[in-house]
Design a protein around this motif. Sequence first.
Motif, PDB file in Angstrom:
ATOM      1  N   VAL A 124      15.011  -7.497 -52.408  1.00  0.00           N
ATOM      2  CA  VAL A 124      16.107  -6.276 -51.729  1.00  0.00           C
ATOM      3  C   VAL A 124      15.130  -5.135 -51.819  1.00  0.00           C
ATOM      4  N   HIS A 125      14.776  -4.665 -50.717  1.00  0.00           N
ATOM      5  CA  HIS A 125      14.075  -3.398 -50.638  1.00  0.00           C
ATOM      6  C   HIS A 125      15.082  -2.429 -50.140  1.00  0.00           C
ATOM      7  N   VAL A 126      15.251  -1.345 -50.857  1.00  0.00           N
ATOM      8  CA  VAL A 126      16.136  -0.184 -50.462  1.00  0.00           C
ATOM      9  C   VAL A 126      15.312   1.135 -50.222  1.00  0.00           C
ATOM     10  N   ALA A 165      15.951 -10.424 -43.015  1.00  0.00           N
ATOM     11  CA  ALA A 165      16.755  -9.346 -42.471  1.00  0.00           C
ATOM     12  C   ALA A 165      15.796  -8.009 -42.463  1.00  0.00           C
ATOM     13  N   ALA A 166      15.716  -7.367 -41.106  1.00  0.00           N
ATOM     14  CA  ALA A 166      15.093  -6.007 -41.278  1.00  0.00           C
ATOM     15  C   ALA A 166      15.798  -5.006 -41.417  1.00  0.00           C
ATOM     16  N   ARG A 204      19.353   0.946 -44.186  1.00  0.00           N
ATOM     17  CA  ARG A 204      17.741   0.994 -44.441  1.00  0.00           C
ATOM     18  C   ARG A 204      17.737   0.160 -45.781  1.00  0.00           C
ATOM     19  N   VAL A 205      18.077  -1.192 -45.577  1.00  0.00           N
ATOM     20  CA  VAL A 205      17.695  -2.287 -46.538  1.00  0.00           C
ATOM     21  C   VAL A 205      17.066  -3.390 -45.802  1.00  0.00           C
ATOM     22  N   ARG A 206      15.957  -3.786 -46.591  1.00  0.00           N
ATOM     23  CA  ARG A 206      15.292  -5.136 -45.918  1.00  0.00           C
ATOM     24  C   ARG A 206      15.591  -6.137 -47.052  1.00  0.00           C
TER      25      ARG A 206
END
Length: 221
Positions: free
Chosen positions: A26-28, A181-182, A114-116
């Motif tokens: 999970v990229h925040v 998910a983008a 703004r999460v990928r």
Amino acid sequence: MSDAPLISVRGEAVLEAQPEIARLAVHVQSQEPDRRRALDRLTERNRAALDLIGSYGDAVERTETGGLTITPLVKYRRREGDIRAYQGTVLINVTVADFTVLGELVTRLADLERVRVDGPVWDLRRDSDVHRRAAEQAAQEAVARARRYAAALGARLTGLVELSDEGLGRDEGMPRPVALAAYAGAPGDAGEPEAIDLEPEVQIVRAAVEARFTATAPDLG
């Protein structure tokens, strides 16, 4: 040194098993013209993501922060120090044990601002019983193969000289993470997102051993 005939063989086993865990990355992110504001936004979004993950209780086996960066973005072809914005990123590694909530968790995380989300990567635990069973079957196959060779020569096995583990491992074709998910849209979207349907991928486990056995003299007449 014994002059007894030797039979050297390789035993292999290939098992299929259902995955036991699924991993998500999970990229925040945040991006603001002011450094402090970028950090504050990143802190808020990271907390929102962690709170959401934590709400799933024991269904999530592990949550770890994989890294944090705050990067100044310099204007293109401008003198050093001319910064147009600051970008912050936090990586959260999530291990999910209960697949019944996985699709819902993925879509809810992706719905945050703004999460990928990358994943899932399906896997077995390191101490999974599947690895033990594969090793045992590989050893049994080595014994059976050596017996067949001995029988073909009119001999029989008399002892084991050496058994070496050629290595246990997942199939080389194991899947890579897939971005499901983008970056999510602006906050304030109505309602919860519909959970995405995810089908666990069958895991291929391979084990191989090398063995040497002594045998009676063959009947070559």
